[in-house]
Design a protein around this motif. Structure first.
Motif, PDB file in Angstrom:
ATOM      1  N   ARG A 279    -118.721  17.930  55.003  1.00 31.44           N
ATOM      2  CA  ARG A 279    -119.871  17.551  56.138  1.00 31.44           C
ATOM      3  C   ARG A 279    -119.288  17.462  57.374  1.00 31.44           C
ATOM      4  O   ARG A 279    -118.566  16.390  57.341  1.00 31.44           O
ATOM      5  CB  ARG A 279    -120.741  16.675  55.345  1.00 31.44           C
ATOM      6  CG  ARG A 279    -122.020  16.437  56.329  1.00 31.44           C
ATOM      7  CD  ARG A 279    -123.013  15.505  55.403  1.00 31.44           C
ATOM      8  NE  ARG A 279    -122.408  14.262  55.017  1.00 31.44           N
ATOM      9  CZ  ARG A 279    -122.368  13.227  55.757  1.00 31.44           C
ATOM     10  NH1 ARG A 279    -122.534  13.142  57.118  1.00 31.44           N
ATOM     11  NH2 ARG A 279    -121.784  12.026  55.077  1.00 31.44           N
ATOM     12  N   ASP A 280    -120.053  17.812  58.411  1.00 29.62           N
ATOM     13  CA  ASP A 280    -119.692  17.480  59.741  1.00 29.62           C
ATOM     14  C   ASP A 280    -118.355  17.526  60.044  1.00 29.62           C
ATOM     15  O   ASP A 280    -117.679  16.744  60.836  1.00 29.62           O
ATOM     16  CB  ASP A 280    -120.094  15.952  60.135  1.00 29.62           C
ATOM     17  CG  ASP A 280    -121.374  15.669  59.673  1.00 29.62           C
ATOM     18  OD1 ASP A 280    -122.466  16.770  60.134  1.00 29.62           O
ATOM     19  OD2 ASP A 280    -122.052  14.404  59.406  1.00 29.62           O
TER      20      ASP A 280
ATOM     21  N   GLN B 103    -120.900   8.451  61.314  1.00 32.12           N
ATOM     22  CA  GLN B 103    -121.490   9.586  62.502  1.00 32.12           C
ATOM     23  C   GLN B 103    -120.627   9.551  63.682  1.00 32.12           C
ATOM     24  O   GLN B 103    -119.520   8.839  63.706  1.00 32.12           O
ATOM     25  CB  GLN B 103    -122.680   9.100  63.108  1.00 32.12           C
ATOM     26  CG  GLN B 103    -123.855   9.103  62.076  1.00 32.12           C
ATOM     27  CD  GLN B 103    -124.034   8.020  60.904  1.00 32.12           C
ATOM     28  OE1 GLN B 103    -123.326   7.145  61.246  1.00 32.12           O
ATOM     29  NE2 GLN B 103    -124.727   8.465  60.014  1.00 32.12           N
TER      30      GLN B 103
END
Length: 389
Positions: A252-253, A75
């Motif tokens: 993703r992200d 993250q």
């Protein structure tokens, strides 16, 4: 070779990667070796350490046991969390955003690509100056070391970064202008433009090479190529050539800084007459990957461009899951979109794709309006499903 410990925190997101498989591929692509993985579950990130002090102790011990030289989080971390974790674990700590930036910096080859990566890197570092410098004492001001306390070193560094960002944006603006001129020239020639888009490692460059006999770099890794390549594709069935562009893959992200920096490149997709959305049919997570691509397309203003779905890597798909027909329709956001199954590696399905492209080039109508028959499946074969499933 740097040795990395991978850390994932389940915050309740539907796409949480329990095995940290994609982060591991990113680390491998960046030239690191993964020595350990650890995951945990939290309702919300800890303000100071993202994972809490107990889990931070566990990560530190795991890194020491395996002789790790770096810790990677799946993250994005705030500057304060990153700084606190480095102090706590006594090792460099980086997040998914920095890892992707590192890969982009390694892979960029063209002048434009290097400028775009540099801009994204500078914008990322501008928020993390506090942890990058240990010499934050004030400079002595005045003649002969007399006078006021002067500026802090961090203030000088921040100003230097700001000036670098400004210069890079100005240089990138010239590239944007050149690309805009090229697109206007193609529009005046009434050229039919096609852009390949899709999740990274879906096989876009392999398909591009198979269609136009190009030599774009391909590899079984994430972000094998970053630079947009455009070639003329002659379609004998239509008696004309079309313009085919290979673009950077999505993930993703994907850091917003990269989306902004690569806007000049991604504009090729927004201005195209047709998007070939390449999907890895062998990947069980392809619906989530398609959703991520759709998210980026909306962000760059390409959501309304007609699409033709290309489900690639048919050769890697279990024979029991092969459809009886290699052409059908697939529902995306409630709308039927034509789909073709093929293998860019083996050539299976490529003639059908060329024929479909010729039909669209001759008619110049939205791909969604092309009539396609309903899919027929083996009775004992699990259906690949739709993006909403």
């Amino acid at each position: 070779m740097p040795l990395a410990v991978l850390v994932g925190v389940d915050l309740g997101a539907p796409h949480f990667d329990k095995e940290l498989e994609e982060l591991g591929l990113l680390a491998d692509t960046a030239g690191m070796r993964v020595v350990a993985r650890i995951t945990c579950k939290r309702q919300a990130p800890d303000a100071a350490l993202f994972v809490g002090s107990g889990k931070a102790d566990e990560i530190k011990l795991l890194a020491q046991m395996h002789g790790a030289t770096e810790i990677l989080f799946d993250q994005s971390l705030s500057p304060a969390q990153q700084r606190n974790l480095e102090r706590h674990c006594e090792l460099p700590v980086n997040d998914r955003t920095m890892l992707i930036l590192t890969i982009f910096a390694q892979r960029a080859r063209s002048h434009e690509g290097k400028l775009q990566v540099e801009l994204a890197r500078l914008q990322y570092l501008s928020t993390r100056l506090v942890r990058r410098w240990s010499h934050l004492e004030r400079q002595s001001g005045g003649i002969g070391m007399r006078g006021g306390p002067g500026e802090k070193q961090i203030e000088l560094d921040r100003r230097m970064l700001g000036e670098s960002i400004k210069r890079t944006k100005e240089r990138l603006a010239k590239v944007v202008k050149q690309r805009s001129t090229q697109r206007r020239q193609r529009a005046r020639r009434d050229a039919f433009t096609i852009s390949l888009v899709g999740y990274t490692n879906a096989g876009k460059s392999t398909l591009f090479n198979a269609l136009v006999k190009a030599r774009a770099y391909t590899a079984d890794q994430l972000f094998a190529t970053l630079d947009t390549t455009t070639r003329q594709l002659y379609l004998g069935e239509a008696g004309r050539s079309v313009s085919l562009s290979d673009t950077v893959g999505f993930i993703r992200d994907l850091p917003h800084g990269l989306v902004d920096a690569f806007r000049a490149t991604l504009q090729e997709a927004a201005d195209a007459d047709l998007l070939l959305h390449v999907v890895d049919a062998s990947n069980p997570n392809f619906p989530e990957q398609m959703a991520e691509v759709a998210l980026v397309l909306r962000e760059i203003g390409a959501a309304d461009v007609p699409q033709l779905l290309v489900f690639n890597k048919l050769d890697a798909l279990d024979k029991a899951r092969w459809p009886l027909q290699l052409q059908d329709v697939f529902e995306v956001d409630g709308q039927p979109v034509p789909r073709i199954f093929l293998s860019a590696q083996s050539g299976e399905g490529l003639p059908a794709l060329r024929l479909k492209l010729a039909e669209l080039a001759m008619a110049k109508i939205p791909a969604a309006e092309v009539q396609a028959q309903s899919p027929v499946w083996h009775e004992d074969a699990p259906r690949l499903g739709t993006i909403d499933e």
